[in-house]
Design an enzyme around this catalytic site. Structure first.
Site, PDB file in Angstrom:
ATOM      1  N   LYS A 182      19.338  27.240 -21.026  1.00 13.10           N
ATOM      2  CA  LYS A 182      19.062  28.669 -21.204  1.00 13.10           C
ATOM      3  C   LYS A 182      18.036  29.167 -20.183  1.00 13.10           C
ATOM      4  O   LYS A 182      17.839  30.364 -20.003  1.00 13.10           O
ATOM      5  CB  LYS A 182      18.592  28.935 -22.629  1.00 13.10           C
ATOM      6  CG  LYS A 182      19.691  28.721 -23.691  1.00 13.10           C
ATOM      7  CD  LYS A 182      19.137  28.906 -25.095  1.00 13.10           C
ATOM      8  CE  LYS A 182      20.162  28.662 -26.194  1.00 13.10           C
ATOM      9  NZ  LYS A 182      21.067  29.805 -26.412  1.00 13.10           N
TER      10      LYS A 182
ATOM     11  N   HIS B  49      31.929  25.000 -29.982  1.00 10.42           N
ATOM     12  CA  HIS B  49      30.781  25.833 -29.620  1.00 10.42           C
ATOM     13  C   HIS B  49      30.087  25.421 -28.343  1.00 10.42           C
ATOM     14  O   HIS B  49      29.115  26.062 -27.952  1.00 10.42           O
ATOM     15  CB  HIS B  49      29.734  25.819 -30.744  1.00 10.42           C
ATOM     16  CG  HIS B  49      30.085  26.692 -31.901  1.00 10.42           C
ATOM     17  ND1 HIS B  49      29.732  28.015 -31.974  1.00 10.42           N
ATOM     18  CD2 HIS B  49      30.773  26.433 -33.032  1.00 10.42           C
ATOM     19  CE1 HIS B  49      30.179  28.537 -33.102  1.00 10.42           C
ATOM     20  NE2 HIS B  49      30.820  27.590 -33.764  1.00 10.42           N
TER      21      HIS B  49
ATOM     22  N   THR C  71      25.023  35.376 -28.542  1.00 12.00           N
ATOM     23  CA  THR C  71      25.188  36.553 -29.396  1.00 12.00           C
ATOM     24  C   THR C  71      23.945  37.432 -29.314  1.00 12.00           C
ATOM     25  O   THR C  71      24.018  38.631 -29.582  1.00 12.00           O
ATOM     26  CB  THR C  71      25.437  36.173 -30.869  1.00 12.00           C
ATOM     27  OG1 THR C  71      24.423  35.244 -31.269  1.00 12.00           O
ATOM     28  CG2 THR C  71      26.818  35.559 -31.051  1.00 12.00           C
TER      29      THR C  71
ATOM     30  N   ARG D  48      16.792  29.802 -28.681  1.00 10.29           N
ATOM     31  CA  ARG D  48      16.229  28.458 -28.704  1.00 10.29           C
ATOM     32  C   ARG D  48      15.783  28.042 -27.300  1.00 10.29           C
ATOM     33  O   ARG D  48      16.354  28.466 -26.295  1.00 10.29           O
ATOM     34  CB  ARG D  48      17.259  27.468 -29.262  1.00 10.29           C
ATOM     35  CG  ARG D  48      17.433  27.590 -30.764  1.00 10.29           C
ATOM     36  CD  ARG D  48      16.144  27.302 -31.533  1.00 10.29           C
ATOM     37  NE  ARG D  48      15.750  25.925 -31.407  1.00 10.29           N
ATOM     38  CZ  ARG D  48      15.955  24.997 -32.343  1.00 10.29           C
ATOM     39  NH1 ARG D  48      16.530  25.314 -33.490  1.00 10.29           N
ATOM     40  NH2 ARG D  48      15.569  23.751 -32.138  1.00 10.29           N
TER      41      ARG D  48
ATOM     42  N   LYS E 285      23.341  41.719 -29.353  1.00 11.28           N
ATOM     43  CA  LYS E 285      22.388  42.493 -30.176  1.00 11.28           C
ATOM     44  C   LYS E 285      21.520  43.369 -29.280  1.00 11.28           C
ATOM     45  O   LYS E 285      21.250  44.533 -29.594  1.00 11.28           O
ATOM     46  CB  LYS E 285      21.502  41.546 -30.990  1.00 11.28           C
ATOM     47  CG  LYS E 285      22.256  40.635 -31.948  1.00 11.28           C
ATOM     48  CD  LYS E 285      21.310  39.579 -32.532  1.00 11.28           C
ATOM     49  CE  LYS E 285      22.055  38.353 -33.009  1.00 11.28           C
ATOM     50  NZ  LYS E 285      21.161  37.180 -33.192  1.00 11.28           N
TER      51      LYS E 285
HETATM   52  C1  LIG Z   1      21.079  36.001 -32.417  1.00 11.06           C
HETATM   53  C2  LIG Z   1      20.105  34.941 -32.720  1.00 11.06           C
HETATM   54  C3  LIG Z   1      20.152  33.727 -32.028  1.00 11.06           C
HETATM   55  C4  LIG Z   1      21.147  33.450 -30.920  1.00 11.06           C
HETATM   56  O1  LIG Z   1      20.595  33.891 -29.705  1.00 11.06           O
HETATM   57  P1  LIG Z   1      21.260  33.464 -28.293  1.00 11.06           P
HETATM   58  O2  LIG Z   1      20.497  34.270 -27.311  1.00 11.06           O
HETATM   59  O3  LIG Z   1      22.695  33.879 -28.372  1.00 11.06           O
HETATM   60  O4  LIG Z   1      21.061  32.008 -28.142  1.00 11.06           O
HETATM   61  C5  LIG Z   1      19.224  32.764 -32.339  1.00 11.06           C
HETATM   62  N1  LIG Z   1      18.278  32.971 -33.284  1.00 11.06           N
HETATM   63  C6  LIG Z   1      18.195  34.137 -33.956  1.00 11.06           C
HETATM   64  C7  LIG Z   1      17.120  34.311 -34.972  1.00 11.06           C
HETATM   65  C8  LIG Z   1      19.103  35.153 -33.710  1.00 11.06           C
HETATM   66  O5  LIG Z   1      19.018  36.294 -34.410  1.00 11.06           O
END
Ligand SMILES: *Cc1c(COP(=O)(O)O)cnc(C)c1O
Length: 820
Positions: free
Chosen positions: A560, A363, A662, A555, A666
């Site tokens: 990031k 990961h 991810t 996070r 979304k």
């Molecule tokens: C999708 C999701 C993440 C991952 O977000 P990234 O932008 O890919 O780091 C983290 N926390 C929650 C609650 C999520 O739904």
């Protein structure tokens, strides 16, 4: 009421009776006086009863079908609230809504009572949850194995802008209605002690572990309910308990304190989730958690195998074990130990099984996230496992010697054991050596795994390294969280898109349809209003839904680059005040992020954003054009309000640092346009939606590496760019912390004297310029609507159903088993 789904009848009277029975007998409330929370619990229990029946049926059916199963081992499952989502999977949302209405209740209010089971940190744990949803939706036989933490990820609040952590007792005092105890599955797990040699009946030299301490693993099952089918699989979470009030032997030896000490430790093992994301802390209790998780899970997989009447020789044929990162790596020597010491196989036979059973998902490439454990710690806690790890390494080193004779440098690099002042075990190396498949989580990431992380392993084991691009479940992340958009999609492409996401491509032909654009944007507006209402009610900040909603939720981590976003906000602030001709479309910058409690700079960034928010939200000079909102306690249930409400999605990691992401998926599915670097899955999203429909900026992976090799000097950018300079210098003043200059200076210091390890300054100018382009494009609403629709239409690749099919076809060799 043992069956369910759209094809079955829902017996409303029986359901209402079951709810009332639970209200009275399980929760000791009366129908007349019960509060919303008790009703939610009773409804949850009544539904769980239905799914538990289906779970047992599916377990039996899968066992009898002699089908191959996958066992998904993960220290984290960030599942979020189950009730609403399960109702959708069961096809009972409307029916139950009607039933509870007749009880004088409102289903949405009941669903709001559920606390998120936050048994994960972020993306890695959420991925495990999406994967379990997709396994169940497609009826691939599966068991999820995790830990039953008493406290999930901490609850976050802000005091004077600073993060404050509080424990997350997610089960409440009544317990969680969806979980069921499986006492017949309990396991005993050893710890510490010594290894004995003995000679068996056949005169062979054998080894066996004599643990000093045993703890008990208690199994809790949560139902993983297949969408629109009859299969329900278990998410099996292990809770650690001390088996007896005392360790009697030691108690009788007079070691009263030692006897109780063991008990205290055992009670602690599954007490709390470690709150680090992408960071290895190396604490002994964490190793104990990992081993406890693996020992219970491997023993349960073997129990199922033998209970179905199978021989140990057929283990790898019938069971795949997927390791979600290196956190469950110790399952490998644990299975070897059982095969060698308990099943009495010889090394080659045991290794043949083990090395065909396990697969590993990498990961991250971040060095601080790659797990190592000291040999001393493993030898003390798990002495037999350490012996086995040495033996695996010894045999592996012979292989390396054969391939690269006399090359000690390569041996040092590849060895599972890292030499040094204290020897360390490299868990990723142990995984690559011992598994039959290793995968990265996006095309770019998998290439970097091959090229930068494991190039020699790639040469040594050609074909072992794979890619499986991550995905998200369209059930939770569109159908459940965005009912407006879902209705619109169903109207145009039919209503089976939640299980066949390819169908949403049918929206593409409506991208230029003016009437459809209007309706699509009206849904977006409703979702923005829902978020604005939440912010007003919970934070007292008033927002204008005509503004661009620009959202970064993930996070808090330097890689990031929330601080790049912050510096850009400072530049807008500076320009609004100092450039009379500067104009911008009103914009709200949203953040949601938890910082690991020990990560000082991450916490400083939260503090700075909160302080900037306080000032800009109340500064009349800005004419309401700039707002900043830091949503506290970001979690799945808030994500469900945030993703559907976004116009702009911030995916701005330094190229090469974000394995996949991810959240990016979304957002785009829900019609937000991405501003992002060529990193992680952004690269593949650009391929799918087209370069015109995504805003890419910044250095590429190779440019990042080159710049760092040549010697990166952040001051060069600071001195050359007056806007950047003005923005950074604001952090030294008391502009946002009246009377207290310097409170935000740590960030500026990190970006200048600190060397700016994530190249924030190098990417700033392109980032700011790209935001100007977004501003201009948003003003043309038809143009924007077109792009947003195309984002939804062209994202079907990123369904976790596709990810799971990739795993099933390319790694697990797994077939669906459907009870029709
Ligand atoms: C999708 C999701 C993440 C991952 O977000 P990234 O932008 O890919 O780091 C983290 N926390 C929650 C609650 C999520 O739904």
């Amino acid at each position: 009421m043992t069956t369910r789904g759209q094809t079955q009848q829902f017996d409303k009277a029986a359901f209402k009776a079951a709810v009332q029975k639970h209200l009275v007998t399980t929760y000791a409330q009366t129908v007349e006086t019960a509060d919303t929370r008790s009703w939610y619990l009773a409804v949850g229990r009544a539904l769980a009863e239905i799914s538990t029946g289906s779970l047992l049926e599916t377990e039996k059916f899968v066992a009898e079908s002699n089908a191959r199963s996958v066992n998904y081992l993960s220290l984290e499952f960030l599942i979020g609230r189950l009730t609403g989502n399960n109702l959708i999977s069961m096809g009972l949302y409307e029916d139950v809504s009607g039933a509870v209405e007749e009880l004088g209740l409102n289903l949405s209010d009941l669903l709001e009572e559920e606390r998120d089971p936050a048994l994960g940190n972020g993306g890695l744990g959420r991925l495990a949850a999406c994967f379990m949803d997709s396994l169940a939706a497609q009826e691939y036989p599966a068991v999820g194995y995790g830990l039953h933490y008493e406290y999930g990820l901490f609850r976050q609040s802000f005091e004077n802008g600073r993060q404050v952590e509080a424990p997350d007792a997610w089960r409440g005092i009544e317990g969680y209605p969806w979980e069921v105890l499986r006492p017949e599955l309990n396991q005993t797990v050893g710890l510490y002690g010594r290894v004995e040699s003995y000679i068996n009946e056949d005169g062979e030299n054998c080894r066996r572990w004599v643990p000093a301490l045993n703890v008990e693993g208690v199994a809790w099952d949560l139902p993983l309910i297949g969408y629109d089918n009859k299969s329900v699989y278990p998410l099996r979470l292990w809770e650690c308990r001390s088996p007896a009030p005392f360790n009697l032997a030691r108690f009788n030896d007079g070691d009263y304190v030692g006897a109780q000490y063991g008990q205290l430790e055992a009670g602690n093992v599954t007490k709390v989730l470690y709150p680090n994301d992408n960071h290895d802390q190396g604490k002994a209790l964490r190793l104990m958690q990992q081993y406890f998780h693996c020992a219970c899970s491997v023993a349960d997989i073997l129990r199922r195998h033998f209970a179905a009447g199978h021989k140990i020789e057929d283990f790898a044929k019938l069971e795949a074990i997927q390791l979600n990162d290196t956190h469950p790596t110790i399952a490998i020597p644990e299975l070897m130990r059982i095969l060698l010491d308990e099943q009495n196989l010889d090394w080659d036979a045991a290794w043949a099984i083990c090395s065909k059973t396990f697969a590993y998902t990498n990961h991250t490439l971040l060095p601080e996230a790659l797990e190592t454990w000291s040999e001393a710690l493993i030898s003390e806690m798990l002495p037999r496992h350490m012996e086995i790890i040495f033996e695996i390494n010894h045999r592996f080193m012979s292989l390396v010697e054969k391939k690269w004779p006399g090359n000690n440098e390569i041996k040092r690099k590849l060895s599972i054991i890292e030499e040094g002042p204290q020897r360390m075990v490299r868990m990723a190396n142990l995984c690559v050596v011992s598994t039959y498949a290793v995968n990265g989580v996006a095309a770019l990431h998998s290439e970097l795994v091959k090229r930068d992380l494991f190039p020699e392993f790639h040469e040594l084991f050609p074909g072992r390294l794979h890619n499986v691009t991550n995905g998200v479940t369209p059930r939770r992340w569109v159908k459940y969280c965005n009912p407006g958009l879902s209705a619109l999609i169903s109207e145009k492409v039919g209503d089976d898109w939640p299980k066949k996401l390819e169908k949403i491509a049918g929206l593409e032909k409506f991208a230029d349809d003016k009437a459809f654009q209007k309706r699509y944007m009206a849904v977006k507006k409703e979702n923005k209003q829902r978020l604005a209402n939440w912010v007003e009610e919970n934070m007292g900040i008033e927002l204008d839904t005509d503004a661009i909603f620009d959202i970064q939720i993930k996070r808090l981590h330097e890689y990031k680059r929330q601080h790049l976003n912050l510096v850009h906000i400072l530049s807008l602030y500076h320009r609004l005040i100092n450039e009379p001709t500067f104009d911008m479309h009103p914009r709200v910058f949203f953040f949601g992020a938890k910082a690991a409690p020990g990560y000082a700079l991450a916490k400083d960034i939260i503090f700075a954003i909160n302080k900037v928010a306080e000032k800009v939200n109340n500064d009349p000079r800005l004419g309401g054009k700039l707002k900043v909102v830091f949503i506290p306690d970001y979690r799945v249930s808030l994500a469900e309000i945030l993703f559907p409400a976004a116009d702009v999605s911030e995916q701005i990691s330094t190229a090469g640092k974000e394995a996949s992401g991810t959240g990016n998926m979304k957002f785009a599915l829900n019609g937000a346009l991405t501003i992002g670097t060529m990193d992680g899955a952004n690269v593949e999203m650009r391929e799918e939606v087209g370069d015109e429909n995504i805003f890419i900026f910044g250095l590429l992976v190779d440019e990042v590496q080159k710049l760092l090799e040549e010697g990166y000097d952040p001051y060069r950018y600071y001195h050359a760019d007056s806007l950047l300079r003005a923005s950074l210098d604001l952090l030294e003043t008391d502009e946002f912390t009246p009377g207290k200059p310097g409170q935000l200076a740590a960030i500026r210091h990190n970006l200048l004297e600190g060397g700016d390890p994530y190249l924030v300054l190098a990417d700033f100018a392109d980032y700011a310029k790209t935001h100007e382009k977004i501003d201009a494009e948003y003003r043309d609403q038809e143009n924007w609507a077109r792009k947003a629709i195309l984002n939804t239409a062209l994202m079907s690749k990123f369904s976790s159903d596709r990810s799971i099919r990739d795993y099933a076809n390319n790694i697990w060799n797994l077939k669906p088993v459907s009870k029709k």
